[in-house]
Design a protein around this motif. Structure first.
Motif, PDB file in Angstrom:
ATOM      1  N   GLN A  24       0.850  -1.191   0.000  1.00  0.00           N
ATOM      2  CA  GLN A  24       0.000   0.000   0.000  1.00  0.00           C
ATOM      3  C   GLN A  24       0.884   1.238   0.000  1.00  0.00           C
ATOM      4  O   GLN A  24       1.399   1.642   1.035  1.00  0.00           O
ATOM      5  N   ASP A  25       1.084   1.824  -1.180  1.00  0.00           N
ATOM      6  CA  ASP A  25       1.997   2.962  -1.285  1.00  0.00           C
ATOM      7  C   ASP A  25       1.385   4.223  -0.694  1.00  0.00           C
ATOM      8  O   ASP A  25       0.230   4.237  -0.244  1.00  0.00           O
ATOM      9  N   GLU A  26       2.158   5.306  -0.703  1.00  0.00           N
ATOM     10  CA  GLU A  26       1.733   6.548  -0.051  1.00  0.00           C
ATOM     11  C   GLU A  26       0.468   7.125  -0.686  1.00  0.00           C
ATOM     12  O   GLU A  26      -0.432   7.603   0.012  1.00  0.00           O
ATOM     13  N   ARG A  27       0.391   7.064  -2.022  1.00  0.00           N
ATOM     14  CA  ARG A  27      -0.789   7.595  -2.703  1.00  0.00           C
ATOM     15  C   ARG A  27      -2.044   6.852  -2.274  1.00  0.00           C
ATOM     16  O   ARG A  27      -3.072   7.453  -1.947  1.00  0.00           O
ATOM     17  N   LYS A  28      -1.957   5.529  -2.257  1.00  0.00           N
ATOM     18  CA  LYS A  28      -3.116   4.721  -1.891  1.00  0.00           C
ATOM     19  C   LYS A  28      -3.482   4.928  -0.426  1.00  0.00           C
ATOM     20  O   LYS A  28      -4.660   5.004  -0.070  1.00  0.00           O
ATOM     21  N   THR A  29      -2.458   5.023   0.434  1.00  0.00           N
ATOM     22  CA  THR A  29      -2.716   5.263   1.856  1.00  0.00           C
ATOM     23  C   THR A  29      -3.448   6.581   2.062  1.00  0.00           C
ATOM     24  O   THR A  29      -4.390   6.666   2.857  1.00  0.00           O
ATOM     25  N   ASN A  30      -3.031   7.615   1.347  1.00  0.00           N
ATOM     26  CA  ASN A  30      -3.699   8.916   1.465  1.00  0.00           C
ATOM     27  C   ASN A  30      -5.148   8.846   0.980  1.00  0.00           C
ATOM     28  O   ASN A  30      -6.041   9.482   1.563  1.00  0.00           O
ATOM     29  N   GLU A  31      -5.388   8.076  -0.082  1.00  0.00           N
ATOM     30  CA  GLU A  31      -6.763   7.878  -0.571  1.00  0.00           C
ATOM     31  C   GLU A  31      -7.601   7.189   0.491  1.00  0.00           C
ATOM     32  O   GLU A  31      -8.750   7.572   0.748  1.00  0.00           O
ATOM     33  N   TYR A  32      -7.022   6.146   1.106  1.00  0.00           N
ATOM     34  CA  TYR A  32      -7.741   5.421   2.144  1.00  0.00           C
ATOM     35  C   TYR A  32      -8.043   6.329   3.331  1.00  0.00           C
ATOM     36  O   TYR A  32      -9.117   6.244   3.940  1.00  0.00           O
ATOM     37  N   LEU A  33      -7.096   7.199   3.675  1.00  0.00           N
ATOM     38  CA  LEU A  33      -7.303   8.119   4.789  1.00  0.00           C
ATOM     39  C   LEU A  33      -8.405   9.127   4.480  1.00  0.00           C
ATOM     40  O   LEU A  33      -9.178   9.508   5.374  1.00  0.00           O
ATOM     41  N   GLU A  34      -8.480   9.587   3.233  1.00  0.00           N
ATOM     42  CA  GLU A  34      -9.557  10.498   2.838  1.00  0.00           C
ATOM     43  C   GLU A  34     -10.903   9.809   3.004  1.00  0.00           C
ATOM     44  O   GLU A  34     -11.874  10.407   3.480  1.00  0.00           O
ATOM     45  N   GLU A  35     -10.952   8.540   2.617  1.00  0.00           N
ATOM     46  CA  GLU A  35     -12.188   7.771   2.767  1.00  0.00           C
ATOM     47  C   GLU A  35     -12.510   7.540   4.240  1.00  0.00           C
ATOM     48  O   GLU A  35     -13.675   7.631   4.660  1.00  0.00           O
ATOM     49  N   LEU A  36     -11.482   7.257   5.041  1.00  0.00           N
ATOM     50  CA  LEU A  36     -11.675   7.062   6.476  1.00  0.00           C
ATOM     51  C   LEU A  36     -12.196   8.348   7.124  1.00  0.00           C
ATOM     52  O   LEU A  36     -13.052   8.304   8.016  1.00  0.00           O
ATOM     53  N   ALA A  37     -11.691   9.485   6.655  1.00  0.00           N
ATOM     54  CA  ALA A  37     -12.164  10.773   7.172  1.00  0.00           C
ATOM     55  C   ALA A  37     -13.641  10.968   6.831  1.00  0.00           C
ATOM     56  O   ALA A  37     -14.424  11.469   7.658  1.00  0.00           O
ATOM     57  N   PHE A  38     -14.031  10.582   5.623  1.00  0.00           N
ATOM     58  CA  PHE A  38     -15.433  10.676   5.202  1.00  0.00           C
ATOM     59  C   PHE A  38     -16.298   9.760   6.072  1.00  0.00           C
ATOM     60  O   PHE A  38     -17.404  10.123   6.498  1.00  0.00           O
ATOM     61  N   LEU A  39     -15.783   8.565   6.367  1.00  0.00           N
ATOM     62  CA  LEU A  39     -16.494   7.647   7.262  1.00  0.00           C
ATOM     63  C   LEU A  39     -16.675   8.273   8.642  1.00  0.00           C
ATOM     64  O   LEU A  39     -17.764   8.217   9.233  1.00  0.00           O
ATOM     65  N   ALA A  40     -15.600   8.862   9.154  1.00  0.00           N
ATOM     66  CA  ALA A  40     -15.646   9.488  10.481  1.00  0.00           C
ATOM     67  C   ALA A  40     -16.657  10.632  10.517  1.00  0.00           C
ATOM     68  O   ALA A  40     -17.437  10.768  11.468  1.00  0.00           O
ATOM     69  N   GLU A  41     -16.651  11.452   9.466  1.00  0.00           N
ATOM     70  CA  GLU A  41     -17.601  12.562   9.391  1.00  0.00           C
ATOM     71  C   GLU A  41     -19.035  12.053   9.296  1.00  0.00           C
ATOM     72  O   GLU A  41     -19.950  12.624   9.895  1.00  0.00           O
ATOM     73  N   THR A  42     -19.223  10.983   8.537  1.00  0.00           N
ATOM     74  CA  THR A  42     -20.552  10.375   8.428  1.00  0.00           C
ATOM     75  C   THR A  42     -21.048   9.907   9.797  1.00  0.00           C
ATOM     76  O   THR A  42     -22.226  10.020  10.124  1.00  0.00           O
ATOM     77  N   ALA A  43     -20.126   9.399  10.610  1.00  0.00           N
ATOM     78  CA  ALA A  43     -20.480   8.910  11.947  1.00  0.00           C
ATOM     79  C   ALA A  43     -20.655  10.043  12.952  1.00  0.00           C
ATOM     80  O   ALA A  43     -21.174   9.824  14.043  1.00  0.00           O
ATOM     81  N   GLY A  44     -20.238  11.247  12.603  1.00  0.00           N
ATOM     82  CA  GLY A  44     -20.417  12.382  13.493  1.00  0.00           C
ATOM     83  C   GLY A  44     -19.153  12.890  14.150  1.00  0.00           C
ATOM     84  O   GLY A  44     -19.217  13.639  15.121  1.00  0.00           O
ATOM     85  N   ALA A  45     -17.993  12.498  13.634  1.00  0.00           N
ATOM     86  CA  ALA A  45     -16.728  12.937  14.221  1.00  0.00           C
ATOM     87  C   ALA A  45     -16.085  14.022  13.349  1.00  0.00           C
ATOM     88  O   ALA A  45     -16.350  14.118  12.157  1.00  0.00           O
ATOM     89  N   GLU A  46     -15.222  14.811  13.970  1.00  0.00           N
ATOM     90  CA  GLU A  46     -14.462  15.833  13.250  1.00  0.00           C
ATOM     91  C   GLU A  46     -12.986  15.440  13.264  1.00  0.00           C
ATOM     92  O   GLU A  46     -12.379  15.298  14.318  1.00  0.00           O
ATOM     93  N   VAL A  47     -12.419  15.255  12.090  1.00  0.00           N
ATOM     94  CA  VAL A  47     -11.021  14.843  11.976  1.00  0.00           C
ATOM     95  C   VAL A  47     -10.118  16.067  12.039  1.00  0.00           C
ATOM     96  O   VAL A  47     -10.289  17.013  11.274  1.00  0.00           O
ATOM     97  N   VAL A  48      -9.156  16.046  12.971  1.00  0.00           N
ATOM     98  CA  VAL A  48      -8.270  17.203  13.152  1.00  0.00           C
ATOM     99  C   VAL A  48      -6.833  16.922  12.735  1.00  0.00           C
ATOM    100  O   VAL A  48      -6.046  17.848  12.540  1.00  0.00           O
ATOM    101  N   ARG A  49      -6.466  15.643  12.587  1.00  0.00           N
ATOM    102  CA  ARG A  49      -5.076  15.336  12.221  1.00  0.00           C
ATOM    103  C   ARG A  49      -4.995  13.915  11.673  1.00  0.00           C
ATOM    104  O   ARG A  49      -5.769  13.037  12.076  1.00  0.00           O
ATOM    105  N   LYS A  50      -4.077  13.696  10.729  1.00  0.00           N
ATOM    106  CA  LYS A  50      -3.842  12.363  10.177  1.00  0.00           C
ATOM    107  C   LYS A  50      -2.376  11.991  10.372  1.00  0.00           C
ATOM    108  O   LYS A  50      -1.488  12.795  10.086  1.00  0.00           O
ATOM    109  N   PHE A  51      -2.146  10.780  10.862  1.00  0.00           N
ATOM    110  CA  PHE A  51      -0.787  10.273  11.061  1.00  0.00           C
ATOM    111  C   PHE A  51      -0.544   9.087  10.130  1.00  0.00           C
ATOM    112  O   PHE A  51      -1.415   8.213   9.989  1.00  0.00           O
TER     113      PHE A  51
END
Length: 415
Positions: A24-51
């Motif tokens: 899972q290269d950096e580009r794909k990881t960043n895509e997955y994180l964007e999707e994870l952020a969308f999931l978090a927002e859908t659930a009602g969370a606010e994403v403030v930082r990605k590691f």
């Protein structure tokens, strides 16, 4: 047995964590994180930082390395409003226990987050039963982490092999009780789903001999919007992940040819296996369909990978190999990075025009794909014509004696 649940009414601040690995290269990881952020927002969370951290494989003890875990801990300490950390992969009970002990905040993984969204979205008894079963399947192997405080008490009080007086095995006893309660509840839910499956099978049988068409695709690609357009219905549609959980079936008539159109739950990367198993009755609509309409969000930068994810999931659930139309939706939202005329760098998915994409896919799939905008109602008549031809073809194969009637009708239409 209290599981962490994100309430739709509250907004919790969260940080996300993902790995860059050999697969899972950096580009794909960043895509997955964007999707994870969308999931978090859908659930009602606010994403403030990605590691992110580059590792060959996930650390079996803490998922990330000790240094990265310490960095996350320091950030949480400095920002006290952060209430949870969400990991992009499923965590084992051991990893969950160790990370919680170190960070002292709520820990979720991608699977538990998806399950929470499903629980929030479930409206019918069918969906609620399926989600509850999937939650128990996820919870069962992770029960031990809920009783670590008792294990530490009995293991460190100097009471010999059996622990201190009055503390011998209470954690184990309660753990076994919880396991038994959960297993009994799972057994009941499975029986309820068997009954639901039986009812659904009867419903499908009673629909007669009409051709069945199923809308499939990645989550949030516009299936429900298209369903509303084709069937003139009011299926719930929203720009959030998993807006639709229950399968909706509507009768659609094109040029006097009736067929059944079903809108199904969207797929996603790393969809929990337990969730797929639990939603058997919902996915039966896909397995038993005569024709699949695979809806794709052409405006998403990773749409080609989404196509692969859906195709793989279809094969996994026994819905592969069926006649399929690829419908590229959201052409109104498609944007690309324009290349300079003297730029000799090769074409990438970021700088291909919509016309180039259309030409490529149309050449590859011939008449089995079409580009539309459900929101702007662009090319919808062409989609209806394509569906009519495909459904008619399947109908004639099943009922050859109707071929003559179709020919007569088509000739009258031409006149």
């Amino acid at each position: 047995m209290k599981e962490f649940v994100i309430s739709e009414a509250q907004t919790e601040k969260a940080v996300l964590v993902a790995l860059i690995t050999q697969t899972q290269d950096e580009r794909k990881t960043n895509e997955y994180l964007e999707e994870l952020a969308f999931l978090a927002e859908t659930a009602g969370a606010e994403v403030v930082r990605k590691f992110t951290q580059r590792l060959d494989t996930a650390n079996s003890v803490t998922f990330v390395g000790k240094g990265k875990l310490q960095e996350i801990k320091e950030y949480i300490t400095e920002n006290e409003e952060i209430g949870m950390v969400i990991f992009d992969d499923e965590l084992s009970a051991k990893q969950l226990r160790n990370i919680e002990a170190e960070l002292q905040v709520k820990i979720l993984d991608r699977t538990s987050l998806i399950l929470d969204i499903f629980a929030m979205r479930a409206q019918t008894a069918n969906a609620k039963t399926q989600v509850e079963l999937a939650q128990y399947k996820y919870m069962l192997p992770r029960l031990t982490r809920l009783w670590t405080h008792l294990e530490r008490q009995s293991g460190s009080s100097g009471g010999g092999k059996g622990g201190s007086v009055g503390l011998r095995g209470p954690g184990e006893t309660q753990l076994e009780m919880d396991k038994r309660i959960i297993l009994n509840r799972m057994s009941l839910l499975k029986q309820q789903l068997v009954d639901i499956d039986r009812q659904k099978a009867t419903q499908r049988k009673n629909r007669g001999r009409m051709i069945r068409v199923a809308l499939v695709g990645y989550t949030n690609v516009g299936k429900s919007t298209l369903m509303n357009l084709m069937a003139k219905s009011e299926v719930f549609a929203e720009n959030k992940l998993f807006a639709t959980l229950d399968t909706t079936v509507r009768k659609v008539i094109i040029n006097n040819l009736p067929f059944l159109l079903s809108d199904t739950v969207g797929f996603i990367r790393k969809l929990p296996t337990d969730l797929v198993d639990s939603f058997k009755s919902t996915l039966d609509e896909v397995r038993e369909a005569d024709l699949l309409v695979h809806v794709v969000d052409i405006s998403h930068p990773g749409f080609e990978e989404q196509i692969e994810v859906v195709s793989k999931t279809l094969n996994d659930i026994g819905g592969g190999g069926k006649p399929c139309i690829l419908v590229f939706n959201k052409v109104d939202a498609y944007t690309y990075i324009k290349k300079e005329e003297d730029d000799l760098t090769p074409k990438t998915k970021e700088n291909r025009t919509l016309y180039e994409l259309e030409s490529t896919w149309m050449a590859k799939l011939n008449k089995n794909c079409i580009f539309i905008s459900a929101r702007e109602k662009e090319n919808i008549d062409e989609l209806k014509d394509l569906l009519y031809e495909k459904v008619k073809e399947l109908h004639v194969q099943r009922f050859p004696y109707n071929d003559f009637l179709f020919q007569m009708y088509d000739e009258e239409s031409d006149e």
